[in-house]
Design a protein around this motif. Structure first.
Motif, PDB file in Angstrom:
ATOM      1  N   PHE A 182      -5.593  12.197  14.407  1.00 36.15           N
ATOM      2  CA  PHE A 182      -5.178  10.952  13.771  1.00 36.15           C
ATOM      3  C   PHE A 182      -6.348  10.336  13.008  1.00 36.15           C
ATOM      4  O   PHE A 182      -6.324   9.160  12.675  1.00 36.15           O
ATOM      5  N   LEU A 183      -7.358  11.142  12.729  1.00 39.08           N
ATOM      6  CA  LEU A 183      -8.556  10.636  12.056  1.00 39.08           C
ATOM      7  C   LEU A 183      -8.229   9.957  10.742  1.00 39.08           C
ATOM      8  O   LEU A 183      -8.770   8.888  10.422  1.00 39.08           O
ATOM      9  N   SER A 184      -7.346  10.540   9.951  1.00 40.91           N
ATOM     10  CA  SER A 184      -7.022   9.960   8.647  1.00 40.91           C
ATOM     11  C   SER A 184      -6.425   8.565   8.771  1.00 40.91           C
ATOM     12  O   SER A 184      -6.605   7.719   7.888  1.00 40.91           O
ATOM     13  N   VAL A 185      -5.729   8.304   9.865  1.00 39.80           N
ATOM     14  CA  VAL A 185      -5.076   7.009  10.072  1.00 39.80           C
ATOM     15  C   VAL A 185      -6.097   5.882  10.189  1.00 39.80           C
ATOM     16  O   VAL A 185      -5.888   4.780   9.667  1.00 39.80           O
ATOM     17  N   ALA A 186      -7.208   6.163  10.859  1.00 42.17           N
ATOM     18  CA  ALA A 186      -8.193   5.113  11.146  1.00 42.17           C
ATOM     19  C   ALA A 186      -9.585   5.451  10.643  1.00 42.17           C
ATOM     20  O   ALA A 186     -10.564   4.872  11.100  1.00 42.17           O
TER      21      ALA A 186
ATOM     22  N   LEU B 138      -1.725  -5.578   5.451  1.00 45.38           N
ATOM     23  CA  LEU B 138      -0.477  -4.934   5.829  1.00 45.38           C
ATOM     24  C   LEU B 138      -0.746  -3.635   6.589  1.00 45.38           C
ATOM     25  O   LEU B 138      -0.213  -3.414   7.677  1.00 45.38           O
ATOM     26  N   TYR B 139      -1.604  -2.793   6.014  1.00 44.88           N
ATOM     27  CA  TYR B 139      -1.865  -1.510   6.653  1.00 44.88           C
ATOM     28  C   TYR B 139      -2.520  -1.685   8.024  1.00 44.88           C
ATOM     29  O   TYR B 139      -2.098  -1.065   9.011  1.00 44.88           O
ATOM     30  N   ASN B 140      -3.522  -2.529   8.109  1.00 49.56           N
ATOM     31  CA  ASN B 140      -4.211  -2.717   9.385  1.00 49.56           C
ATOM     32  C   ASN B 140      -3.310  -3.352  10.430  1.00 49.56           C
ATOM     33  O   ASN B 140      -3.431  -3.060  11.622  1.00 49.56           O
ATOM     34  N   GLY B 141      -2.396  -4.200   9.982  1.00 49.43           N
ATOM     35  CA  GLY B 141      -1.445  -4.765  10.931  1.00 49.43           C
ATOM     36  C   GLY B 141      -0.541  -3.711  11.541  1.00 49.43           C
ATOM     37  O   GLY B 141      -0.147  -3.810  12.715  1.00 49.43           O
ATOM     38  N   LEU B 142      -0.240  -2.668  10.766  1.00 48.52           N
ATOM     39  CA  LEU B 142       0.638  -1.605  11.256  1.00 48.52           C
ATOM     40  C   LEU B 142      -0.042  -0.704  12.289  1.00 48.52           C
ATOM     41  O   LEU B 142       0.626   0.089  12.951  1.00 48.52           O
ATOM     42  N   LEU B 143      -1.350  -0.830  12.426  1.00 50.60           N
ATOM     43  CA  LEU B 143      -2.073  -0.051  13.436  1.00 50.60           C
ATOM     44  C   LEU B 143      -2.044  -0.711  14.810  1.00 50.60           C
ATOM     45  O   LEU B 143      -2.433  -0.089  15.793  1.00 50.60           O
ATOM     46  N   GLU B 144      -1.598  -1.941  14.858  1.00 47.37           N
ATOM     47  CA  GLU B 144      -1.535  -2.634  16.143  1.00 47.37           C
ATOM     48  C   GLU B 144      -0.492  -1.966  17.047  1.00 47.37           C
ATOM     49  O   GLU B 144       0.585  -1.555  16.572  1.00 47.37           O
ATOM     50  N   PRO B 145      -0.797  -1.842  18.342  1.00 50.98           N
ATOM     51  CA  PRO B 145       0.107  -1.120  19.257  1.00 50.98           C
ATOM     52  C   PRO B 145       1.556  -1.577  19.206  1.00 50.98           C
ATOM     53  O   PRO B 145       2.480  -0.762  19.204  1.00 50.98           O
ATOM     54  N   GLY B 146       1.770  -2.884  19.159  1.00 49.36           N
ATOM     55  CA  GLY B 146       3.135  -3.385  19.134  1.00 49.36           C
ATOM     56  C   GLY B 146       3.886  -2.991  17.881  1.00 49.36           C
ATOM     57  O   GLY B 146       5.083  -2.661  17.930  1.00 49.36           O
ATOM     58  N   ARG B 147       3.197  -2.975  16.742  1.00 53.39           N
ATOM     59  CA  ARG B 147       3.853  -2.619  15.481  1.00 53.39           C
ATOM     60  C   ARG B 147       4.194  -1.134  15.452  1.00 53.39           C
ATOM     61  O   ARG B 147       5.241  -0.740  14.929  1.00 53.39           O
TER      62      ARG B 147
ATOM     63  N   VAL C 186      -1.870   4.641  21.329  1.00 54.51           N
ATOM     64  CA  VAL C 186      -0.426   4.383  21.338  1.00 54.51           C
ATOM     65  C   VAL C 186       0.305   5.327  20.401  1.00 54.51           C
ATOM     66  O   VAL C 186       1.417   5.788  20.694  1.00 54.51           O
ATOM     67  N   MET C 187      -0.300   5.654  19.277  1.00 57.39           N
ATOM     68  CA  MET C 187       0.337   6.565  18.324  1.00 57.39           C
ATOM     69  C   MET C 187       0.607   7.926  18.943  1.00 57.39           C
ATOM     70  O   MET C 187       1.621   8.563  18.651  1.00 57.39           O
ATOM     71  N   GLN C 188      -0.301   8.396  19.777  1.00 59.44           N
ATOM     72  CA  GLN C 188      -0.149   9.711  20.372  1.00 59.44           C
ATOM     73  C   GLN C 188       1.139   9.803  21.194  1.00 59.44           C
ATOM     74  O   GLN C 188       1.741  10.858  21.289  1.00 59.44           O
ATOM     75  N   LYS C 189       1.549   8.691  21.755  1.00 68.75           N
ATOM     76  CA  LYS C 189       2.779   8.686  22.556  1.00 68.75           C
ATOM     77  C   LYS C 189       4.021   8.906  21.705  1.00 68.75           C
ATOM     78  O   LYS C 189       5.026   9.436  22.179  1.00 68.75           O
ATOM     79  N   HIS C 190       3.945   8.500  20.450  1.00 62.12           N
ATOM     80  CA  HIS C 190       5.104   8.589  19.566  1.00 62.12           C
ATOM     81  C   HIS C 190       5.055   9.766  18.603  1.00 62.12           C
ATOM     82  O   HIS C 190       6.108  10.222  18.132  1.00 62.12           O
ATOM     83  N   PHE C 191       3.845  10.258  18.308  1.00 65.86           N
ATOM     84  CA  PHE C 191       3.708  11.245  17.242  1.00 65.86           C
ATOM     85  C   PHE C 191       2.975  12.507  17.668  1.00 65.86           C
ATOM     86  O   PHE C 191       2.431  13.229  16.832  1.00 65.86           O
ATOM     87  N   SER C 192       2.949  12.793  18.975  1.00 70.51           N
ATOM     88  CA  SER C 192       2.294  13.997  19.479  1.00 70.51           C
ATOM     89  C   SER C 192       3.266  14.816  20.298  1.00 70.51           C
ATOM     90  O   SER C 192       4.242  14.292  20.854  1.00 70.51           O
ATOM     91  N   ALA C 193       2.941  16.116  20.407  1.00 67.84           N
ATOM     92  CA  ALA C 193       3.841  17.031  21.115  1.00 67.84           C
ATOM     93  C   ALA C 193       3.718  16.921  22.626  1.00 67.84           C
ATOM     94  O   ALA C 193       4.530  17.465  23.349  1.00 67.84           O
TER      95      ALA C 193
ATOM     96  N   ASP D  27      -0.797  12.569  12.409  1.00 66.47           N
ATOM     97  CA  ASP D  27      -0.908  11.580  11.341  1.00 66.47           C
ATOM     98  C   ASP D  27       0.223  11.695  10.333  1.00 66.47           C
ATOM     99  O   ASP D  27       0.679  10.695   9.770  1.00 66.47           O
ATOM    100  N   GLN D  28       0.713  12.902  10.104  1.00 64.49           N
ATOM    101  CA  GLN D  28       1.813  13.095   9.151  1.00 64.49           C
ATOM    102  C   GLN D  28       3.051  12.310   9.567  1.00 64.49           C
ATOM    103  O   GLN D  28       3.711  11.681   8.741  1.00 64.49           O
ATOM    104  N   ASP D  29       3.359  12.333  10.851  1.00 63.89           N
ATOM    105  CA  ASP D  29       4.500  11.562  11.354  1.00 63.89           C
ATOM    106  C   ASP D  29       4.275  10.065  11.193  1.00 63.89           C
ATOM    107  O   ASP D  29       5.178   9.320  10.791  1.00 63.89           O
ATOM    108  N   PHE D  30       3.071   9.612  11.516  1.00 58.82           N
ATOM    109  CA  PHE D  30       2.769   8.186  11.381  1.00 58.82           C
ATOM    110  C   PHE D  30       2.944   7.724   9.944  1.00 58.82           C
ATOM    111  O   PHE D  30       3.611   6.718   9.670  1.00 58.82           O
ATOM    112  N   PHE D  31       2.361   8.465   9.003  1.00 60.30           N
ATOM    113  CA  PHE D  31       2.467   8.073   7.599  1.00 60.30           C
ATOM    114  C   PHE D  31       3.916   8.126   7.115  1.00 60.30           C
ATOM    115  O   PHE D  31       4.340   7.290   6.314  1.00 60.30           O
ATOM    116  N   THR D  32       4.666   9.094   7.601  1.00 61.72           N
ATOM    117  CA  THR D  32       6.069   9.201   7.187  1.00 61.72           C
ATOM    118  C   THR D  32       6.873   8.003   7.664  1.00 61.72           C
ATOM    119  O   THR D  32       7.646   7.399   6.890  1.00 61.72           O
ATOM    120  N   VAL D  33       6.700   7.625   8.926  1.00 61.77           N
ATOM    121  CA  VAL D  33       7.444   6.482   9.461  1.00 61.77           C
ATOM    122  C   VAL D  33       7.024   5.195   8.748  1.00 61.77           C
ATOM    123  O   VAL D  33       7.866   4.380   8.360  1.00 61.77           O
TER     124      VAL D  33
END
Length: 391
Positions: free
Chosen positions: A204-208, A303-312, A185-192, A328-334
């Motif tokens: 997105f390895l650092s994220v998970a 808190l952090y793991n909850g933010l990885l859920e697709p809906g969040r 799901v992250m790729q849809k929001h934070f990828s080119a 991952d930079q975009d994800f962490f920034t948001v």
């Protein structure tokens, strides 16, 4: 192929033997097959430090040797599994490990990436210094061709290292398979987009990472290739001790108005917001070129793991009207805009970015407010192919 010839020869003579001889021959052939299949060397994550004790003993007697690596032949383990921890019983209890991870894909096809890697590793070796009983474990996420190149380059690049090191190569394909369900799901929001560099799940390895690395691995420093060290990398690890309660990641600010631009709609609707504003009062976003990942804290943070859920993830992107392209930079920034308490700020000198692209693309008036970095420079980051100053 030797075992195939043994097997064929055995089958050709079967008709001339009594039944018990046939059974014995078949058993022998299968034993040969088992030897070739199961006896081949297969390194696990935990095998990376198996020989630390003997290498540590030889270090004191060989301080002037050209190569102080734990194993001059870099290892390339299979994907990490939970039961790979068994080999750690061989280690001395007083060994301290410092884990560093870098992406090392498509390097075989790029002279530019090879040169960046050369600068990063040689400067790390030049300035790095560790204590007796300490070892730095260098992890590279790599494709097969790049791994082979890395194995050839590393002994030369680290020849001046005065510290013990171990090298581990991880299969990019295997890790991507494990990451994809988590970060799809992250790729849809934070990828080119499809086919773009950051559209691959591996970026997105650092994220998970805390979900796919073994539990014994507690802390990792993740680095980009386009870096040049001016300080001891061991000092960077000391920044983990500065994490405030609740923080799971250490990361430096973005030094360009990237997110001033990308949050334009949110800023228009919320003109008094700190989102995307320059430091020290604003939230300029993060740069993921240098990151301290406290995997233990990440695993334990509801808190952090909850933010990885697709809906969040989708809700955050919608809240800030955000569509990114930097992984991952975009994800962490948001996430940092909504939950800054999850992050421990690194001084900009630990990730002194040199790119000035946004100064020439519409933001020259505010650019100095973002680009300023006071204090000592520990690591130069030549992002967007910017030249790094000579020593």
């Amino acid at each position: 192929m030797g075992f195939l010839r043994i097997f064929s020869s055995t089958m050709a003579r079967m008709s001339t033997f009594r039944s018990y001889q046939i059974v014995l021959l078949l058993a022998a052939a299968l034993a040969v097959v088992a030897f070739y299949y199961f006896g081949s060397e297969r390194h696990s994550f935990s095998s990376t430090t198996k020989r630390i004790r003997q290498s540590q003993a030889s270090q004191n007697a060989n301080r002037n040797d050209a190569d102080l690596s734990l194993d001059t032949r870099p290892e390339h383990p299979e994907p990490m599994q939970a039961d790979d921890t068994a080999l750690r019983g061989d280690l001395s209890l007083d060994v301290v490990e410092y884990h560093v991870l870098m992406m090392f894909t498509k390097v075989d096809k790029s002279r530019t990436l090879q040169e960046k890697f050369r600068v990063a590793m040689k400067s790390m070796a030049k300035h790095g210094s560790f204590l007796d009983g300490e070892v730095i474990v260098l992890h590279f996420v790599s494709d097969e061709a790049s791994r082979e190149l890395g194995e050839k380059m590393l002994p030369e690049l680290l020849i001046d290292a005065t510290f013990l090191y171990q090298v581990v190569f991880h299969s990019v394909g295997s890790l991507t398979e494990r990451l994809f369900p988590i970060v799809e799901v992250m790729q849809k929001h934070f990828s080119a987009g499809s086919g773009a560099y950051f559209s691959d799940a591996i970026f997105f390895l650092s994220v998970a990472m805390h979900r796919i690395m073994p539990a014994e691995l507690e802390r990792v420093v993740q680095l980009d290739l386009d870096l040049k060290f001016r300080s001891n990398i061991r000092d960077l690890f000391q920044e983990f001790s500065r994490f405030p309660p609740g923080a799971v990641i250490g990361i430096a600010p973005e030094l360009q108005p990237v997110y001033r631009h990308m949050f334009w709609q949110y800023r228009k609707e919320n003109p008094s917001s700190r989102v995307g504003a320059p430091p020290p009062e604003g939230q300029p976003g993060f740069n993921s070129g240098v990151m301290l990942l406290d995997l233990g804290a990440m695993r334990g943070s509801a808190l952090y793991n909850g933010l990885l859920e697709p809906g969040r993830v989708g809700a955050l992107a919608e809240r800030y009207h955000f569509q990114g392209h930097l992984g991952d930079q975009d994800f962490f920034t948001v996430v940092g805009m909504a939950h800054p308490e999850l992050f421990s700020p690194l001084a900009c000198g630990w990730n002194r970015q040199l790119c000035t692209w946004w100064r020439e693309h519409g933001y020259s008036d505010v650019f100095p407010l973002y680009y300023r970095c006071d204090g000592p420079v520990h690591i130069y980051h030549g992002n967007c192919n910017t030249s790094i100053p000579d020593d």
